[in-house]
Scaffold this active site. Structure first.
Site, PDB file in Angstrom:
ATOM      1  N   HIS A 246      16.552  56.003 -34.247  1.00 55.79           N
ATOM      2  CA  HIS A 246      17.555  56.969 -33.826  1.00 55.79           C
ATOM      3  C   HIS A 246      16.943  58.368 -33.716  1.00 55.79           C
ATOM      4  O   HIS A 246      16.255  58.812 -34.620  1.00 55.79           O
ATOM      5  CB  HIS A 246      18.715  56.970 -34.824  1.00 55.79           C
ATOM      6  CG  HIS A 246      19.869  57.789 -34.397  1.00 55.79           C
ATOM      7  ND1 HIS A 246      20.609  58.524 -35.283  1.00 55.79           N
ATOM      8  CD2 HIS A 246      20.418  58.013 -33.177  1.00 55.79           C
ATOM      9  CE1 HIS A 246      21.566  59.162 -34.630  1.00 55.79           C
ATOM     10  NE2 HIS A 246      21.473  58.857 -33.352  1.00 55.79           N
TER      11      HIS A 246
ATOM     12  N   ASP B   6       6.562  63.133 -14.178  1.00 55.35           N
ATOM     13  CA  ASP B   6       5.912  63.150 -12.874  1.00 55.35           C
ATOM     14  C   ASP B   6       4.403  63.127 -13.083  1.00 55.35           C
ATOM     15  O   ASP B   6       3.921  63.161 -14.220  1.00 55.35           O
ATOM     16  CB  ASP B   6       6.377  64.350 -12.034  1.00 55.35           C
ATOM     17  CG  ASP B   6       6.081  65.708 -12.662  1.00 55.35           C
ATOM     18  OD1 ASP B   6       5.094  65.844 -13.428  1.00 55.35           O
ATOM     19  OD2 ASP B   6       6.835  66.655 -12.380  1.00 55.35           O
TER      20      ASP B   6
ATOM     21  N   HIS C 145      11.264  74.590 -18.388  1.00 49.86           N
ATOM     22  CA  HIS C 145      10.147  73.651 -18.233  1.00 49.86           C
ATOM     23  C   HIS C 145       9.121  73.860 -19.344  1.00 49.86           C
ATOM     24  O   HIS C 145       8.543  72.889 -19.853  1.00 49.86           O
ATOM     25  CB  HIS C 145       9.505  73.826 -16.853  1.00 49.86           C
ATOM     26  CG  HIS C 145       8.446  72.826 -16.542  1.00 49.86           C
ATOM     27  ND1 HIS C 145       8.691  71.472 -16.487  1.00 49.86           N
ATOM     28  CD2 HIS C 145       7.128  72.975 -16.255  1.00 49.86           C
ATOM     29  CE1 HIS C 145       7.574  70.831 -16.187  1.00 49.86           C
ATOM     30  NE2 HIS C 145       6.610  71.719 -16.046  1.00 49.86           N
TER      31      HIS C 145
ATOM     32  N   TYR D 125       9.258  69.331 -11.231  1.00 54.33           N
ATOM     33  CA  TYR D 125      10.140  69.258 -12.406  1.00 54.33           C
ATOM     34  C   TYR D 125      10.804  67.890 -12.581  1.00 54.33           C
ATOM     35  O   TYR D 125      11.853  67.789 -13.196  1.00 54.33           O
ATOM     36  CB  TYR D 125      11.198  70.373 -12.357  1.00 54.33           C
ATOM     37  CG  TYR D 125      10.585  71.731 -12.205  1.00 54.33           C
ATOM     38  CD1 TYR D 125       9.914  72.330 -13.256  1.00 54.33           C
ATOM     39  CD2 TYR D 125      10.640  72.406 -10.982  1.00 54.33           C
ATOM     40  CE1 TYR D 125       9.315  73.581 -13.116  1.00 54.33           C
ATOM     41  CE2 TYR D 125      10.048  73.651 -10.825  1.00 54.33           C
ATOM     42  CZ  TYR D 125       9.393  74.233 -11.898  1.00 54.33           C
ATOM     43  OH  TYR D 125       8.809  75.463 -11.755  1.00 54.33           O
ATOM     44  N   ALA D 126      10.189  66.847 -12.075  1.00 52.89           N
ATOM     45  CA  ALA D 126      10.743  65.494 -12.158  1.00 52.89           C
ATOM     46  C   ALA D 126      10.285  64.829 -13.458  1.00 52.89           C
ATOM     47  O   ALA D 126       9.404  63.965 -13.466  1.00 52.89           O
ATOM     48  CB  ALA D 126      10.340  64.680 -10.940  1.00 52.89           C
ATOM     49  N   ASN D 127      10.887  65.279 -14.555  1.00 57.06           N
ATOM     50  CA  ASN D 127      10.567  64.765 -15.885  1.00 57.06           C
ATOM     51  C   ASN D 127      11.869  64.565 -16.638  1.00 57.06           C
ATOM     52  O   ASN D 127      12.782  65.394 -16.545  1.00 57.06           O
ATOM     53  CB  ASN D 127       9.699  65.767 -16.658  1.00 57.06           C
ATOM     54  CG  ASN D 127       8.458  66.150 -15.897  1.00 57.06           C
ATOM     55  OD1 ASN D 127       7.553  65.346 -15.741  1.00 57.06           O
ATOM     56  ND2 ASN D 127       8.419  67.375 -15.396  1.00 57.06           N
TER      57      ASN D 127
END
Length: 139
Positions: free
Chosen positions: A20, A28, A106, A128-130
């Site tokens: 948990h 990316d 970011h 910013y594709a994370n």
């Protein structure tokens, strides 16, 4: 042979050890990965595999409680942002729970990768594709 959706043994191992609030990142191709964090590198070439394909498979194996995104994705990558939100909405329906979505800079997201159990690097080549996923519990 494993029968489930996820066949990658490294990702399966990390997921099986999540507790948990533990976190994993799907990134990316350009996200810097701290040397202290496990790197699972799936990137073959630009765009392969894309972030959303990996996210779709991983969330079938993880109980997701929260997702953290870079706030910059909203302005600089709205199409991928919209698809990530759609995927999270679908997860909520399947899991029957609400997933908190948090936006951070970011810079902060990169700092958070240091405490993640692993970073799964994709071939995604858009800004910013994370997605940082926080593990929930199934009870």
């Amino acid at each position: 042979m494993k029968k489930g959706v996820l066949l990658n043994s490294d990702i399966s191992a990390v997921i099986s050890r999540l507790g948990h609030t533990d976190q994993i990142v799907i990134s990316d191709a350009g996200l810097p990965i701290p040397s202290s964090t496990q790197r699972i590198d799936l990137a073959l070439t630009q765009g392969i595999p894309d972030l959303l394909s990996v996210l779709d498979v991983v969330v079938q194996e993880v109980q997701v409680e929260a997702a953290i995104l870079a706030a910059e994705i909203i302005e600089h990558n709205p199409q991928v942002h919209e698809q990530i939100i759609k995927c999270i909405t679908e997860i909520e329906i399947k899991q029957g729970n609400t997933i908190t979505i948090e936006y951070v800079s970011h810079h902060i997201l990169k700092e958070k990768t240091e405490k993640s159990k692993a970073v799964i690097r994709t071939g995604e080549c858009s800004p910013y594709a994370n997605v940082l996923l926080c593990s929930g519990v199934i009870f």
